[in-house]
Design an enzyme around this catalytic site. Sequence first.
Site, PDB file in Angstrom:
ATOM      1  N   GLU A 126      -9.619   6.074   3.063  1.00 51.71           N
ATOM      2  CA  GLU A 126     -10.430   4.986   3.604  1.00 51.71           C
ATOM      3  C   GLU A 126      -9.484   3.831   3.868  1.00 51.71           C
ATOM      4  O   GLU A 126      -8.409   3.772   3.289  1.00 51.71           O
ATOM      5  CB  GLU A 126     -11.505   4.581   2.591  1.00 51.71           C
ATOM      6  CG  GLU A 126     -11.075   3.549   1.541  1.00 51.71           C
ATOM      7  CD  GLU A 126      -9.977   4.024   0.586  1.00 51.71           C
ATOM      8  OE1 GLU A 126      -9.807   5.251   0.443  1.00 51.71           O
ATOM      9  OE2 GLU A 126      -9.270   3.170   0.004  1.00 51.71           O
ATOM     10  N   SER A 131       1.477  -9.709  -0.823  1.00 46.90           N
ATOM     11  CA  SER A 131       1.187  -8.272  -0.737  1.00 46.90           C
ATOM     12  C   SER A 131       1.438  -7.671   0.638  1.00 46.90           C
ATOM     13  O   SER A 131       1.694  -6.479   0.754  1.00 46.90           O
ATOM     14  CB  SER A 131      -0.248  -8.011  -1.181  1.00 46.90           C
ATOM     15  OG  SER A 131      -1.153  -8.776  -0.407  1.00 46.90           O
ATOM     16  N   LYS A 172       0.811  -1.218   0.000  1.00 46.15           N
ATOM     17  CA  LYS A 172       0.000   0.000   0.000  1.00 46.15           C
ATOM     18  C   LYS A 172       0.847   1.272   0.000  1.00 46.15           C
ATOM     19  O   LYS A 172       0.448   2.297  -0.541  1.00 46.15           O
ATOM     20  CB  LYS A 172      -0.942   0.010   1.204  1.00 46.15           C
ATOM     21  CG  LYS A 172      -1.957  -1.129   1.211  1.00 46.15           C
ATOM     22  CD  LYS A 172      -3.085  -0.887   0.235  1.00 46.15           C
ATOM     23  CE  LYS A 172      -4.109  -2.019   0.257  1.00 46.15           C
ATOM     24  NZ  LYS A 172      -5.112  -1.864  -0.823  1.00 46.15           N
TER      25      LYS A 172
HETATM   26  C1  LIG Z   1      -1.822  -6.898   2.460  1.00 40.00           C
HETATM   27  C2  LIG Z   1      -2.946  -6.547   1.563  1.00 40.00           C
HETATM   28  N1  LIG Z   1      -3.083  -7.189   0.400  1.00 40.00           N
HETATM   29  C3  LIG Z   1      -4.096  -6.912  -0.443  1.00 40.00           C
HETATM   30  C4  LIG Z   1      -5.050  -5.962  -0.145  1.00 40.00           C
HETATM   31  C5  LIG Z   1      -6.171  -5.762  -1.099  1.00 40.00           C
HETATM   32  O1  LIG Z   1      -6.108  -4.558  -1.816  1.00 40.00           O
HETATM   33  P1  LIG Z   1      -5.703  -4.531  -3.333  1.00 40.00           P
HETATM   34  O2  LIG Z   1      -6.592  -5.491  -4.058  1.00 40.00           O
HETATM   35  O3  LIG Z   1      -5.930  -3.135  -3.752  1.00 40.00           O
HETATM   36  O4  LIG Z   1      -4.294  -4.920  -3.450  1.00 40.00           O
HETATM   37  C6  LIG Z   1      -4.934  -5.250   1.060  1.00 40.00           C
HETATM   38  C7  LIG Z   1      -5.921  -4.220   1.403  1.00 40.00           C
HETATM   39  O5  LIG Z   1      -6.049  -3.743   2.470  1.00 40.00           O
HETATM   40  C8  LIG Z   1      -3.862  -5.546   1.928  1.00 40.00           C
HETATM   41  O6  LIG Z   1      -3.715  -4.911   3.093  1.00 40.00           O
END
Ligand SMILES: Cc1ncc(COP(=O)(O)O)c(C=O)c1O
Lengths: 398, 255
Positions: A112, A378, A90
Amino acid sequence: MKRFKPDNKGYYGTYGGAFIPEMLLPNIATLQASYLEIINSESFRKEFRQLLKDYVGRPTPLFYSANLSKRYHTQVFLKREDLNHTGAHKINNTIGQILIAKHLNKQRIIAETGAGQHGVATATACALMGMECTVFMGAVDMKRQAHNVERMRMLGARVVPAESGSRTLKDATNEAIREWIRYPEDTHYIIGSVVGPHPYPDMVAIFQSVISDEIKLQVKAKCGKEHPDIVIACVGGGSNAIGAFYHFIDNGHTRLIAVEAAGMGLESGKTAASIAMGRKGVIHGNMTFLMQTEDGQITEPHSVSAGLDYPGIGPAHAYLWDTGKIEVVSITDEAALKAGLMLTRMDGIIPALESAHAIAYLEYLNAAPEDVVVVNLSGRGDKDLPAYQKYFQSCPID
Amino acid sequence: MSNRLTDLFAQSDRFKLSLFFTAGYPRLVDTERILTALEEGGVDFVEIGFPFSDPMADGPVIQNSSQQAIANGMALKVLFGQLKGIRDRIRIPLVLMGYLNPVLQFGMQQFIANCVTCGVDGLILPDLPVEVYVDQYKAQFEAAGLAFIPLITPQTSPERIRFLDTHGSGFIYLVSGPGTTGGDKCLEQEAAYFERVKAMPLRLPKVAGFGVRTKSDIELLRQYVDGAIIGSAFVRHLEAGWSNASVAHFVAALK
Ligand SMILES: Cc1ncc(COP(=O)(O)O)c(C=O)c1O
């Protein structure tokens, strides 16, 4: 190669656009007119690159997991976005957007958040840049991601509970939009994913595209291949996925797999799988797939993972799926929890529950032994310890 | 093509008063009773909100009424069922206000056809940008004789106001003060904005709304615009329990 982008009105095919009330038009029009120029300016590029390197800690490693590779009879690499400062992808976006906000002379930031990772990353960027920060978060999410609420507060942000609707990410987004309508002049809204009105989906995708930039170089260096064969990422709004896919879209080679949250199961009525269960419609200013009733009321999603608990999906993903350029699959709460525990025990990495959805898909992948499979990890899972603990106590892994 | 809303503003210079309520609230079957009470009470036209789960330009009062209306079973198909034949009994102009997604799921063409059948005169669709309206729907709206009412705010530039005035119809809606519905900003703070818009020679009549609550608000607005719309304050009145007499009282107190 031409970069992946929407047309000049913000459409990816028939998805996207800017369905905004007139109250937001001055802010959105300014962003639309200036974002590319700012992002392409030498001063922006230099500052962004420097901060990603020295502050965020990029490039993040591409880790060859011998254990997962053995288990799944293929070559599994983890893109370690969990090792970014603040623990998720993020922050790539919040650093980019806070620099945009500075260029636009905004003094105040709103955001948000679902899992709280975007909220923490925003609060962090605001602390660094000396900006006032307000984060809207669903009251339900404030409970299940309490650790991140405390982090945001410690960073100096005001965390405002969203008490409407399902009191999760969708409702936090509504509250942030309303706040922006009330205070349009001094405030910039840092959206946390590739959702919202044009230019947000494109702008956030550009900031997250650093992920596939690095994957490309790292795969080349480690395996001698021009591209990975398969990239897997979870999708809430879709920002980590678009970032991991970006430079491989349309290369005629790489299989791109987006993993939605099935929640308790696609047909259970408790799911967040917007492509699988949604229809085309307008949510938060863009045309995309969303889960809704026959009458066009947006339904309340469910996922054990707060970051995937969203009834829509970014318009770029809707387009890429519709045109067959990506595969979209889904993983249940239970399978994600199990995969999260597996990775923890196998490689000593506690993944975010969001990312655990991507890991879980390895079970179904059937890749060839020589395939290079990149899973975008992620974020890290510290915030999810209570959910893991609960699951772990009820069904310990073998 | 004749349109009750356009005719209303063409016929007299008298200041127009309109009230907003959410269809299906407080009870599903209240729509016609509220319309009757408002016509008898002497309002000049009515704005009927059709509920949406995620109303981004609305404050808590209208959000709550929308949520309750949906829970009561309100939907566009239900509303059109209730409004069918309403023109035998209600004569004042009717404007529908709501968000785009329910309309798209209903089908824009079918939506327009139902508006015509029921005698709806105008539409306020805050998240349908005027550019998209002009590109995709304007010809259909005009053929059906339906007004498309544009919104402006204190931040809207003069060029943009002229653009909206050119493409809109019915009236131009001055959102009074930056805000969602039900805001509690003092309207006097926005005097410069009202003054500026008043001085612009526009094709469309000017009507102010969002955050208009009291008789003194109306007194202030009389100096600048052709009419005013009261929403949240009236929804709150309905919430507290209402009768034809209480609505008549509410309206009289504003005049
Ligand atoms: C670690 C992590 N992965 C994925 C996401 C999902 O968001 P996005 O689909 O935008 O990557 C989030 C959202 O809070 C997150 O904290």
